[in-house]
Write a protein that holds these residues in place. Structure first.
Motif, PDB file in Angstrom:
ATOM      1  N   SER A 299       0.837  -1.212   0.000  1.00 47.21           N
ATOM      2  CA  SER A 299       0.000   0.000   0.000  1.00 47.21           C
ATOM      3  C   SER A 299       0.869   1.259   0.000  1.00 47.21           C
ATOM      4  O   SER A 299       0.495   2.291  -0.562  1.00 47.21           O
TER       5      SER A 299
ATOM      6  N   GLU B 107       8.665 -11.883  -1.175  1.00 52.49           N
ATOM      7  CA  GLU B 107       7.583 -12.553  -0.450  1.00 52.49           C
ATOM      8  C   GLU B 107       7.317 -13.961  -0.977  1.00 52.49           C
ATOM      9  O   GLU B 107       7.107 -14.892  -0.209  1.00 52.49           O
TER      10      GLU B 107
ATOM     11  N   SER C 108      -4.924   1.157   2.823  1.00 54.26           N
ATOM     12  CA  SER C 108      -4.790  -0.162   3.433  1.00 54.26           C
ATOM     13  C   SER C 108      -5.803  -1.115   2.819  1.00 54.26           C
ATOM     14  O   SER C 108      -6.989  -0.807   2.784  1.00 54.26           O
ATOM     15  N   GLN C 109      -5.335  -2.240   2.335  1.00 51.27           N
ATOM     16  CA  GLN C 109      -6.245  -3.253   1.813  1.00 51.27           C
ATOM     17  C   GLN C 109      -7.196  -3.698   2.923  1.00 51.27           C
ATOM     18  O   GLN C 109      -8.404  -3.668   2.764  1.00 51.27           O
TER      19      GLN C 109
ATOM     20  N   THR D 151      -4.543  -2.594   9.538  1.00 52.71           N
ATOM     21  CA  THR D 151      -3.097  -2.603   9.825  1.00 52.71           C
ATOM     22  C   THR D 151      -2.805  -1.670  10.999  1.00 52.71           C
ATOM     23  O   THR D 151      -3.097  -0.469  10.951  1.00 52.71           O
TER      24      THR D 151
END
Ligand code: M6R
Length: 365
Positions: free
Chosen positions: A59, A245, A103-104, A108
Protein backbone atom coordinates in the motif's frame (compact mmCIF):
# COMPACT_ATOMS: atom_id res chain seq x y z
CA UNK A 1 -13.57 -21.46 -5.01
CA UNK A 2 -10.36 -21.63 -7.02
CA UNK A 3 -12.15 -22.65 -10.21
CA UNK A 4 -9.61 -23.38 -12.91
CA UNK A 5 -6.79 -21.66 -11.02
CA UNK A 6 -4.04 -23.36 -9.03
CA UNK A 7 -3.69 -20.70 -6.35
CA UNK A 8 -5.65 -17.77 -4.97
CA UNK A 9 -2.84 -15.51 -6.09
CA UNK A 10 -3.19 -16.63 -9.69
CA UNK A 11 -6.98 -16.26 -9.48
CA UNK A 12 -6.59 -12.77 -8.03
CA UNK A 13 -4.09 -11.75 -10.71
CA UNK A 14 -6.62 -12.83 -13.34
CA UNK A 15 -9.47 -11.00 -11.61
CA UNK A 16 -7.72 -7.68 -12.22
CA UNK A 17 -9.44 -6.65 -15.47
CA UNK A 18 -12.78 -6.88 -13.67
CA UNK A 19 -11.60 -5.43 -10.34
CA UNK A 20 -10.06 -2.50 -12.18
CA UNK A 21 -13.11 -1.94 -14.38
CA UNK A 22 -15.38 -2.05 -11.30
CA UNK A 23 -13.18 0.45 -9.45
CA UNK A 24 -12.84 2.74 -12.48
CA UNK A 25 -16.65 2.76 -12.71
CA UNK A 26 -16.74 4.90 -9.55
CA UNK A 27 -15.19 7.75 -11.54
CA UNK A 28 -16.64 7.02 -14.96
CA UNK A 29 -20.20 6.92 -13.65
CA UNK A 30 -20.45 10.37 -12.14
CA UNK A 31 -17.54 12.06 -13.94
CA UNK A 32 -14.81 12.33 -11.28
CA UNK A 33 -17.05 14.00 -8.71
CA UNK A 34 -15.74 14.81 -5.23
CA UNK A 35 -18.80 13.19 -3.60
CA UNK A 36 -17.32 9.78 -4.48
CA UNK A 37 -15.06 10.35 -1.47
CA UNK A 38 -17.82 11.32 0.98
CA UNK A 39 -20.39 14.05 1.58
CA UNK A 40 -17.82 16.45 3.04
CA UNK A 41 -15.29 15.90 0.24
CA UNK A 42 -16.28 18.87 -1.99
CA UNK A 43 -15.62 21.32 0.84
CA UNK A 44 -12.49 19.57 2.12
CA UNK A 45 -10.96 19.25 -1.36
CA UNK A 46 -11.24 23.03 -1.81
CA UNK A 47 -9.67 23.78 1.59
CA UNK A 48 -6.57 21.61 1.57
CA UNK A 49 -3.17 22.72 0.33
CA UNK A 50 -1.18 19.50 0.63
CA UNK A 51 -1.49 15.75 1.07
CA UNK A 52 0.30 13.29 3.34
CA UNK A 53 -0.15 9.59 2.58
CA UNK A 54 0.55 6.99 5.28
CA UNK A 55 0.70 3.27 4.52
CA UNK A 56 2.73 0.06 4.85
CA UNK A 57 4.13 -2.51 2.43
CA UNK A 58 2.49 -2.72 -0.95
CA UNK A 59 0.00 0.00 0.00
CA UNK A 60 2.98 2.27 0.63
CA UNK A 61 4.20 1.61 -2.93
CA UNK A 62 0.74 2.49 -4.23
CA UNK A 63 1.10 5.77 -2.35
CA UNK A 64 4.52 6.44 -3.91
CA UNK A 65 2.97 5.95 -7.36
CA UNK A 66 -0.03 8.14 -6.50
CA UNK A 67 2.26 11.00 -5.53
CA UNK A 68 3.28 11.41 -9.21
CA UNK A 69 -0.34 11.69 -10.38
CA UNK A 70 -1.36 13.99 -7.51
CA UNK A 71 1.49 16.39 -8.18
CA UNK A 72 1.33 16.34 -11.99
CA UNK A 73 -2.45 16.22 -12.52
CA UNK A 74 -3.87 17.92 -9.41
CA UNK A 75 -0.81 20.15 -8.82
CA UNK A 76 -0.98 19.52 -5.10
CA UNK A 77 2.08 18.81 -2.96
CA UNK A 78 2.11 15.24 -1.72
CA UNK A 79 4.41 13.52 0.79
CA UNK A 80 4.36 9.80 1.38
CA UNK A 81 5.51 8.10 4.57
CA UNK A 82 5.78 4.63 5.98
CA UNK A 83 3.18 4.57 8.74
CA UNK A 84 5.40 2.84 11.30
CA UNK A 85 7.99 5.62 10.93
CA UNK A 86 5.56 8.53 10.94
CA UNK A 87 3.94 7.52 14.21
CA UNK A 88 7.22 7.76 16.09
CA UNK A 89 8.56 11.10 15.01
CA UNK A 90 7.78 14.72 15.72
CA UNK A 91 5.41 15.98 13.07
CA UNK A 92 4.24 19.46 12.25
CA UNK A 93 0.46 19.61 12.35
CA UNK A 94 -1.31 21.27 9.47
CA UNK A 95 -5.09 21.50 9.33
CA UNK A 96 -4.88 22.24 5.62
CA UNK A 97 -3.13 18.95 4.95
CA UNK A 98 -5.28 15.97 3.96
CA UNK A 99 -4.00 12.82 5.64
CA UNK A 100 -4.67 9.80 3.46
CA UNK A 101 -4.26 6.23 4.70
CA UNK A 102 -4.13 3.36 2.22
CA UNK A 103 -4.79 -0.16 3.43
CA UNK A 104 -6.24 -3.25 1.81
CA UNK A 105 -7.39 -4.71 5.13
CA UNK A 106 -8.24 -1.47 6.88
CA UNK A 107 -6.88 -3.05 10.06
CA UNK A 108 -3.10 -2.60 9.82
CA UNK A 109 -2.08 -1.51 13.30
CA UNK A 110 0.80 0.77 12.28
CA UNK A 111 -1.37 2.62 9.75
CA UNK A 112 -4.20 2.97 12.27
CA UNK A 113 -1.84 4.30 14.94
CA UNK A 114 -0.26 6.71 12.45
CA UNK A 115 -3.70 8.11 11.65
CA UNK A 116 -4.55 8.51 15.35
CA UNK A 117 -1.22 10.25 15.88
CA UNK A 118 -1.80 12.63 12.95
CA UNK A 119 -5.22 13.56 14.33
CA UNK A 120 -3.86 13.99 17.87
CA UNK A 121 -1.21 16.36 16.49
CA UNK A 122 -3.89 18.59 14.94
CA UNK A 123 -4.66 17.25 11.46
CA UNK A 124 -8.39 17.61 10.90
CA UNK A 125 -9.00 16.08 7.44
CA UNK A 126 -8.47 12.40 6.72
CA UNK A 127 -9.34 10.04 3.88
CA UNK A 128 -9.14 6.25 3.95
CA UNK A 129 -8.62 4.22 0.77
CA UNK A 130 -9.57 0.71 1.75
CA UNK A 131 -10.78 -2.64 0.40
CA UNK A 132 -12.74 -3.87 3.42
CA UNK A 133 -16.04 -2.17 4.20
CA UNK A 134 -16.46 -0.76 7.69
CA UNK A 135 -12.98 -1.76 8.83
CA UNK A 136 -11.09 0.31 11.40
CA UNK A 137 -9.42 2.85 9.09
CA UNK A 138 -12.47 4.02 7.10
CA UNK A 139 -14.49 4.12 10.34
CA UNK A 140 -11.91 6.46 11.86
CA UNK A 141 -11.51 8.81 8.88
CA UNK A 142 -13.52 11.85 7.84
CA UNK A 143 -13.69 10.58 4.24
CA UNK A 144 -13.56 7.08 2.79
CA UNK A 145 -13.51 5.39 -0.59
CA UNK A 146 -13.40 1.67 -1.28
CA UNK A 147 -11.46 -0.28 -3.88
CA UNK A 148 -13.74 -2.77 -5.59
CA UNK A 149 -11.21 -5.60 -5.63
CA UNK A 150 -13.41 -8.13 -3.82
CA UNK A 151 -11.91 -10.37 -1.12
CA UNK A 152 -8.16 -10.87 -1.49
CA UNK A 153 -7.03 -14.18 0.03
CA UNK A 154 -3.40 -14.47 -1.14
CA UNK A 155 -1.05 -12.91 1.39
CA UNK A 156 0.82 -11.20 -1.45
CA UNK A 157 -1.32 -8.30 -2.54
CA UNK A 158 -2.18 -8.11 -6.24
CA UNK A 159 -5.63 -6.82 -7.19
CA UNK A 160 -5.82 -4.68 -4.04
CA UNK A 161 -2.67 -2.86 -5.17
CA UNK A 162 -3.78 -2.19 -8.74
CA UNK A 163 -7.22 -1.01 -7.63
CA UNK A 164 -5.59 1.29 -5.07
CA UNK A 165 -3.74 2.80 -8.01
CA UNK A 166 -7.01 3.34 -9.86
CA UNK A 167 -8.43 5.19 -6.85
CA UNK A 168 -5.31 7.35 -6.55
CA UNK A 169 -5.51 8.24 -10.23
CA UNK A 170 -9.22 9.03 -9.83
CA UNK A 171 -8.41 11.16 -6.80
CA UNK A 172 -5.76 13.11 -8.73
CA UNK A 173 -8.17 13.83 -11.59
CA UNK A 174 -10.99 14.72 -9.19
CA UNK A 175 -8.80 17.08 -7.16
CA UNK A 176 -7.43 18.58 -10.37
CA UNK A 177 -10.96 19.25 -11.59
CA UNK A 178 -12.18 20.72 -8.29
CA UNK A 179 -9.12 22.95 -8.03
CA UNK A 180 -9.21 24.11 -11.65
CA UNK A 181 -6.17 22.32 -13.07
CA UNK A 182 -8.02 19.83 -15.28
CA UNK A 183 -9.93 21.08 -18.31
CA UNK A 184 -12.99 19.41 -19.83
CA UNK A 185 -10.78 18.05 -22.62
CA UNK A 186 -8.29 16.63 -20.08
CA UNK A 187 -11.18 15.06 -18.20
CA UNK A 188 -12.39 13.29 -21.30
CA UNK A 189 -8.88 12.02 -22.04
CA UNK A 190 -8.42 10.69 -18.49
CA UNK A 191 -11.83 9.01 -18.61
CA UNK A 192 -10.80 7.37 -21.86
CA UNK A 193 -7.52 6.19 -20.32
CA UNK A 194 -9.54 4.53 -17.55
CA UNK A 195 -11.94 2.93 -20.04
CA UNK A 196 -9.01 1.43 -22.01
CA UNK A 197 -7.26 0.12 -18.91
CA UNK A 198 -9.06 -3.23 -18.34
CA UNK A 199 -8.32 -4.18 -21.97
CA UNK A 200 -4.63 -3.31 -21.55
CA UNK A 201 -4.52 -5.39 -18.37
CA UNK A 202 -6.03 -8.32 -20.24
CA UNK A 203 -3.30 -8.01 -22.88
CA UNK A 204 -0.65 -7.93 -20.16
CA UNK A 205 -2.08 -11.16 -18.69
CA UNK A 206 -1.46 -12.79 -22.06
CA UNK A 207 2.28 -12.31 -21.43
CA UNK A 208 2.18 -15.10 -18.84
CA UNK A 209 3.91 -17.76 -21.01
CA UNK A 210 6.82 -15.42 -21.77
CA UNK A 211 7.17 -14.50 -18.10
CA UNK A 212 7.14 -18.22 -17.29
CA UNK A 213 10.22 -18.59 -19.52
CA UNK A 214 11.95 -15.75 -17.69
CA UNK A 215 11.08 -17.39 -14.37
CA UNK A 216 13.26 -20.41 -15.23
CA UNK A 217 16.25 -18.07 -15.42
CA UNK A 218 15.54 -16.52 -12.01
CA UNK A 219 14.76 -19.62 -10.00
CA UNK A 220 18.31 -20.57 -9.07
CA UNK A 221 19.62 -17.04 -8.50
CA UNK A 222 20.45 -15.85 -4.99
CA UNK A 223 19.31 -12.30 -5.64
CA UNK A 224 17.83 -9.92 -8.18
CA UNK A 225 17.73 -6.21 -8.86
CA UNK A 226 14.73 -4.19 -10.09
CA UNK A 227 15.19 -0.80 -11.73
CA UNK A 228 12.74 1.88 -12.79
CA UNK A 229 12.62 5.65 -13.07
CA UNK A 230 9.98 8.23 -12.29
CA UNK A 231 6.50 6.82 -11.82
CA UNK A 232 7.82 3.33 -12.64
CA UNK A 233 10.29 3.29 -9.76
CA UNK A 234 7.53 2.34 -7.27
CA UNK A 235 6.62 -0.53 -9.61
CA UNK A 236 10.23 -1.72 -9.40
CA UNK A 237 9.84 -1.64 -5.60
CA UNK A 238 6.62 -3.63 -5.87
CA UNK A 239 8.34 -6.17 -8.17
CA UNK A 240 11.16 -6.66 -5.68
CA UNK A 241 8.72 -7.05 -2.77
CA UNK A 242 6.66 -9.64 -4.66
CA UNK A 243 9.80 -11.62 -5.50
CA UNK A 244 10.97 -11.57 -1.86
CA UNK A 245 7.58 -12.55 -0.45
CA UNK A 246 6.82 -15.33 -2.89
CA UNK A 247 10.20 -16.88 -3.67
CA UNK A 248 12.48 -15.85 -0.76
CA UNK A 249 15.03 -14.64 -3.30
CA UNK A 250 16.74 -11.51 -2.06
CA UNK A 251 15.60 -8.63 -4.25
CA UNK A 252 16.18 -4.91 -4.18
CA UNK A 253 14.79 -2.05 -6.19
CA UNK A 254 16.54 1.17 -7.13
CA UNK A 255 15.72 4.23 -9.17
CA UNK A 256 17.97 3.44 -12.15
CA UNK A 257 19.87 6.71 -11.80
CA UNK A 258 21.15 5.57 -8.40
CA UNK A 259 23.00 2.56 -9.83
CA UNK A 260 26.38 4.18 -10.07
CA UNK A 261 26.06 5.54 -6.55
CA UNK A 262 26.47 2.07 -5.05
CA UNK A 263 24.38 -0.88 -6.25
CA UNK A 264 26.36 -1.22 -9.49
CA UNK A 265 29.00 -2.94 -7.34
CA UNK A 266 26.60 -5.88 -6.96
CA UNK A 267 26.18 -6.46 -10.68
CA UNK A 268 27.84 -9.46 -12.33
CA UNK A 269 26.71 -12.32 -14.58
CA UNK A 270 24.87 -13.90 -11.65
CA UNK A 271 22.61 -10.92 -11.04
CA UNK A 272 19.40 -10.74 -13.06
CA UNK A 273 18.33 -7.12 -13.46
CA UNK A 274 14.68 -6.39 -14.24
CA UNK A 275 14.20 -2.99 -15.84
CA UNK A 276 10.81 -1.36 -16.18
CA UNK A 277 11.38 0.76 -19.25
CA UNK A 278 8.27 1.96 -21.08
CA UNK A 279 8.65 4.53 -23.80
CA UNK A 280 8.27 7.65 -21.70
CA UNK A 281 10.33 10.81 -21.30
CA UNK A 282 12.92 8.96 -19.20
CA UNK A 283 13.57 6.11 -21.64
CA UNK A 284 16.93 7.42 -22.88
CA UNK A 285 18.10 7.83 -19.31
CA UNK A 286 17.04 4.27 -18.51
CA UNK A 287 18.88 2.99 -21.59
CA UNK A 288 22.07 4.64 -20.39
CA UNK A 289 21.61 2.93 -17.01
CA UNK A 290 21.07 -0.40 -18.77
CA UNK A 291 24.37 -0.03 -20.58
CA UNK A 292 26.07 0.33 -17.21
CA UNK A 293 24.59 -3.05 -16.24
CA UNK A 294 25.42 -4.70 -19.57
CA UNK A 295 29.03 -3.55 -19.40
CA UNK A 296 29.41 -5.43 -16.07
CA UNK A 297 28.01 -8.67 -17.50
CA UNK A 298 24.59 -8.29 -15.83
CA UNK A 299 21.67 -10.08 -17.50
CA UNK A 300 18.89 -7.62 -18.36
CA UNK A 301 15.17 -8.44 -18.33
CA UNK A 302 13.40 -5.50 -19.91
CA UNK A 303 9.69 -4.83 -19.49
CA UNK A 304 8.68 -2.27 -22.05
CA UNK A 305 5.86 -1.27 -24.36
CA UNK A 306 5.25 -1.47 -28.10
CA UNK A 307 6.73 1.89 -29.00
CA UNK A 308 10.28 1.33 -27.75
CA UNK A 309 13.08 0.00 -29.93
CA UNK A 310 14.64 -2.68 -27.69
CA UNK A 311 15.69 -5.92 -29.33
CA UNK A 312 16.49 -9.27 -27.81
CA UNK A 313 20.25 -9.72 -27.87
CA UNK A 314 22.83 -11.67 -25.91
CA UNK A 315 22.14 -10.90 -22.25
CA UNK A 316 19.10 -8.69 -22.99
CA UNK A 317 15.61 -10.22 -22.83
CA UNK A 318 12.64 -8.09 -23.80
CA UNK A 319 8.92 -8.45 -23.06
CA UNK A 320 6.51 -5.88 -24.41
CA UNK A 321 3.18 -4.85 -22.99
CA UNK A 322 0.87 -4.68 -26.00
CA UNK A 323 0.53 -0.96 -26.45
CA UNK A 324 1.73 2.31 -25.04
CA UNK A 325 -0.59 3.06 -22.14
CA UNK A 326 0.54 6.56 -21.26
CA UNK A 327 -0.35 7.90 -17.85
CA UNK A 328 -1.68 4.57 -16.49
CA UNK A 329 1.36 2.57 -17.59
CA UNK A 330 2.48 1.73 -14.00
CA UNK A 331 -0.71 -0.30 -13.50
CA UNK A 332 -0.12 -2.36 -16.64
CA UNK A 333 3.55 -3.03 -15.84
CA UNK A 334 2.55 -4.25 -12.39
CA UNK A 335 0.85 -7.28 -13.97
CA UNK A 336 4.15 -8.42 -15.46
CA UNK A 337 6.08 -8.25 -12.18
CA UNK A 338 3.26 -10.13 -10.39
CA UNK A 339 3.29 -12.94 -12.98
CA UNK A 340 7.09 -13.14 -12.93
CA UNK A 341 7.21 -13.68 -9.15
CA UNK A 342 4.31 -16.11 -9.29
CA UNK A 343 6.15 -18.26 -11.84
CA UNK A 344 9.48 -18.12 -10.02
CA UNK A 345 7.59 -19.35 -6.93
CA UNK A 346 6.12 -22.23 -8.93
CA UNK A 347 9.58 -23.29 -10.09
CA UNK A 348 10.98 -23.06 -6.56
CA UNK A 349 7.98 -24.81 -5.03
CA UNK A 350 7.28 -22.21 -2.36
CA UNK A 351 3.87 -21.67 -0.75
CA UNK A 352 2.40 -19.07 -3.10
CA UNK A 353 -0.69 -18.14 -1.12
CA UNK A 354 0.88 -18.25 2.34
CA UNK A 355 4.53 -17.19 2.29
CA UNK A 356 6.47 -18.19 5.39
CA UNK A 357 6.53 -15.74 8.33
CA UNK A 358 3.85 -13.43 6.89
CA UNK A 359 0.20 -12.71 7.75
CA UNK A 360 -2.50 -11.22 5.55
CA UNK A 361 -3.48 -8.60 8.05
CA UNK A 362 -0.77 -7.21 10.31
CA UNK A 363 -2.59 -6.20 13.49
CA UNK A 364 0.48 -6.23 15.71
CA UNK A 365 3.40 -3.87 15.82
O1 M6R B 1 -3.79 -4.30 4.60
P1 M6R B 1 -2.69 -3.32 4.26
O2 M6R B 1 -2.78 -2.82 2.86
O3 M6R B 1 -2.60 -2.20 5.26
O4 M6R B 1 -1.34 -4.16 4.39
C1 M6R B 1 -0.10 -3.54 4.28
C2 M6R B 1 0.99 -4.56 4.07
O5 M6R B 1 1.09 -5.42 5.18
C3 M6R B 1 0.78 -5.40 2.81
O6 M6R B 1 0.62 -4.61 1.68
C4 M6R B 1 1.95 -6.36 2.56
O7 M6R B 1 3.10 -5.64 2.24
C5 M6R B 1 1.60 -7.38 1.47
N1 M6R B 1 1.85 -8.71 1.96
C6 M6R B 1 2.36 -7.16 0.20
O8 M6R B 1 2.11 -8.12 -0.77
Amino acid sequence: ELGLHSHFMQKEIYEQPKAIADTAEIFLDGGFIAENFGDDAPAIFKTINSIKILACGTSYYAALTGKYWLESIAKIRCDVEIASEYRYRDVIADDKELVITISQSGETLDTMEALKYAVAQGHTHSLSICNVMESALPRSSSLAIYTRAGAEIGVASTKAFTTQLVILFGLAVTLGRVRGHVSEADLERYADDLRQLPGSIQHALNLEPQLGVWAQKFAAKPSALFLGRGIHYPIALEGALKLKELTYIHAEAYPAGELKHGPLALVDENMPVVVIAPNDSLLDKVKANMQEVGARGGELFVLTDLDSDFTDTEGVHVIRTPRHIGVLSPIVHTIAVQLLSYHVALVRGTDVDKPRNLAKSVTVE
